[in-house]
Scaffold this motif. Structure first.
Motif, PDB file in Angstrom:
ATOM      1  N   SER A   1      24.635 -27.208 -16.322  1.00  0.00           N
ATOM      2  CA  SER A   1      23.484 -27.787 -15.620  1.00  0.00           C
ATOM      3  C   SER A   1      23.911 -28.449 -14.319  1.00  0.00           C
ATOM      4  O   SER A   1      25.044 -28.934 -14.190  1.00  0.00           O
ATOM      5  N   VAL A   2      22.976 -28.453 -13.388  1.00  0.00           N
ATOM      6  CA  VAL A   2      23.122 -29.189 -12.129  1.00  0.00           C
ATOM      7  C   VAL A   2      22.081 -30.303 -12.139  1.00  0.00           C
ATOM      8  O   VAL A   2      20.908 -30.068 -12.463  1.00  0.00           O
ATOM      9  N   PHE A   3      22.512 -31.503 -11.788  1.00  0.00           N
ATOM     10  CA  PHE A   3      21.634 -32.671 -11.829  1.00  0.00           C
ATOM     11  C   PHE A   3      21.527 -33.282 -10.434  1.00  0.00           C
ATOM     12  O   PHE A   3      22.542 -33.545  -9.783  1.00  0.00           O
ATOM     13  N   ILE A   4      20.298 -33.466  -9.966  1.00  0.00           N
ATOM     14  CA  ILE A   4      20.061 -34.102  -8.663  1.00  0.00           C
ATOM     15  C   ILE A   4      19.123 -35.286  -8.886  1.00  0.00           C
ATOM     16  O   ILE A   4      17.983 -35.111  -9.338  1.00  0.00           O
ATOM     17  N   ARG A   5      19.620 -36.476  -8.571  1.00  0.00           N
ATOM     18  CA  ARG A   5      18.801 -37.668  -8.759  1.00  0.00           C
ATOM     19  C   ARG A   5      17.639 -37.685  -7.764  1.00  0.00           C
ATOM     20  O   ARG A   5      17.726 -37.133  -6.666  1.00  0.00           O
ATOM     21  N   LYS A   6      16.575 -38.352  -8.154  1.00  0.00           N
ATOM     22  CA  LYS A   6      15.377 -38.436  -7.321  1.00  0.00           C
ATOM     23  C   LYS A   6      15.698 -38.981  -5.935  1.00  0.00           C
ATOM     24  O   LYS A   6      15.227 -38.448  -4.915  1.00  0.00           O
ATOM     25  N   GLN A   7      16.546 -40.024  -5.887  1.00  0.00           N
ATOM     26  CA  GLN A   7      16.842 -40.651  -4.597  1.00  0.00           C
ATOM     27  C   GLN A   7      17.689 -39.766  -3.689  1.00  0.00           C
ATOM     28  O   GLN A   7      17.777 -40.008  -2.478  1.00  0.00           O
ATOM     29  N   ASP A   8      18.330 -38.719  -4.276  1.00  0.00           N
ATOM     30  CA  ASP A   8      19.167 -37.829  -3.465  1.00  0.00           C
ATOM     31  C   ASP A   8      18.417 -36.593  -2.973  1.00  0.00           C
ATOM     32  O   ASP A   8      18.958 -35.813  -2.177  1.00  0.00           O
ATOM     33  N   LEU A   9      17.187 -36.393  -3.435  1.00  0.00           N
ATOM     34  CA  LEU A   9      16.433 -35.203  -3.033  1.00  0.00           C
ATOM     35  C   LEU A   9      16.167 -35.177  -1.527  1.00  0.00           C
ATOM     36  O   LEU A   9      16.007 -34.102  -0.937  1.00  0.00           O
TER      37      LEU A   9
END
Length: 414
Positions: free
Chosen positions: A362-370
């Motif tokens: 999986s790849v995870f992208i935090r909301k603040q990094d979008l």
């Protein structure tokens, strides 16, 4: 008057005694008839099973067997290789009868009396001796391999006779424990599941080790049984006109089952055997590989992990990524985005090669990094083969890379 009363009492007792005797006789007669009916039922059930077994043998012959020196058992047929002390192949069917079958493992491993040259024996796989002071408790000295079924016993749970015969040593081959109990068992279960989903379908299955002259043997065994490096299984759904093959290494499987799926033609080329040689359209059926028809994961949209040798140096596929988990290194992982979702908190998950909840990586992208990405990364990367760079961490058992900026991901090949 007294004489009359005595006579009446005698008559009443006689009637009651006669009635009691009559009930006892009736009960005995009913029980005898019930026993006769039960015996008749048992004979009919046995006759039905014998007919069913005969139909299985008829059907196996009808689709064509891959050899001439065939040994027939109740519900399986095989050709034995004396030089390898195991079957070249074992043919059987997975019948819809397994859905209602109630038989369980018998574990009555024994020699096959129909093999004229003799088969492997228990002492080819392990030694055992009674513990001092006991009559049924043993110390075991194993030789490192399971007695792996070629035709699995669970496929015969509709017949006690057929299931018991699956424990002949002619139906065994040395398998690494992690292979036999995990990947091989998963494949067997998958095929039974196919019949459960298609309850009018009978599958024709042929299984064996890939036997070559250079195989190692179990040195400590009496008969020096060969240890296959690979196993094959070919499967035919005659009603659907579909067939599939599997080639698996005799080791813990590194990849999902679908990775090992091949055409029946590919198995024939490797083994020199000609499967299902009496069916119509044999060439077309055996040349076609329709993974989605057979494998639920593929049907759902999963894909095979990228073949490692095709990747550039320093790149890993989604299976290899697990080996990088937790080592603190920055690596590049390549895979196909087959599913994605935003969590309730607005974080983005991209699942590679297999969909949630069976994702390999999986790849995870935090909301603040979008905000560090051009456009919506979900729309940008869905269905794409991507290369992500970062440290592989363990997220509930799934290898995961946390992306913080667009420069850490690219569409592979661009």
């Amino acid at each position: 008057m007294l004489r009359t009363l005595t006579l009446l009492l005698f008559l009443a007792l006689s009637v009651n005694l006669g009635l009691a005797q009559s009930l006892d006789d009736r009960l005995a007669d009913a029980e005898a008839r019930r026993e006769a009916l039960e015996q008749q039922r048992d004979r009919v059930v046995a006759e039905i099973e014998d007919i069913h077994l005969a139909m299985v043998r008829r059907d196996l012959r009808a689709v064509g067997l891959p050899g001439n020196n065939v040994i027939e058992h109740s519900a399986m047929m095989l050709e034995y290789s004396e030089s390898h002390e195991q079957a070249r192949w074992v043919a059987h069917v997975i019948s819809p009868e397994i859905i209602s079958g109630t038989q369980y493992r018998s574990n009555d491993f024994r020699v096959d009396p129909k093999v004229p040259t003799g088969t492997a024996v228990e002492a080819d796989y392990f030694l055992k001796e009674l513990k001092p002071g006991t009559t049924d408790d043993y110390n075991y000295d194993g030789f490192g391999y399971d007695r792996g079924h070629l035709a699995p016993s669970a496929d015969f749970r509709w017949s006690a006779k057929a299931l018991s015969e699956s424990y002949f040593y002619s139906n065994m081959s040395p398998q690494v424990a992690d292979f036999n109990r995990e990947g091989w068992a998963e494949l067997e279960s998958l095929l039974r599941g196919y019949v459960f989903e298609h309850p009018t379908t009978q599958l024709y299955v042929v299984t064996g080790g890939v036997l070559t002259d250079d195989l190692p043997v179990i040195e400590r065994g009496i008969n020096q049984v060969s240890i296959p490096r690979q196993f094959f299984k070919v499967v035919l759904d005659l009603e659907a006109g579909k067939a599939i093959g599997f080639l698996m290494p005799n080791e813990r499987l590194a990849y999902p089952i679908e990775h090992y799926a091949v055409s029946v033609d590919a198995v024939e080329t490797l083994t020199g055997l000609d499967f299902f040689n009496r069916i119509a359209n044999q060439s077309a059926i055996e040349a076609t590989l329709d993974k989605a028809h057979w494998l639920p994961a593929v049907k759902a949209g999963d894909v095979d992990p990228i073949y490692p040798p095709s990747l550039p140096r320093g790149h890993f596929n989604t299976v290899q990524a697990k080996q990088q988990m937790g080592n603190g290194r920055t690596v590049t992982v390549v895979g196909t985005v087959v599913s994605s979702r935003y969590s309730r908190s607005g974080n983005l998950w991209l699942n590679l090669d297999k969909k949630f909840p069976n994702q390999l990586f999986s790849v995870f992208i935090r909301k603040q990094d979008l905000v560090n990405f051009t456009g919506d990364p979900q729309a940008t990367y869905e269905g794409q083969v991507i290369a992500v760079r970062g440290e592989v961490r363990d997220f509930n058992g799934t290898p995961t890379i946390n992306l913080e900026r667009e420069g850490e991901v690219r569409v592979f090949g661009e």
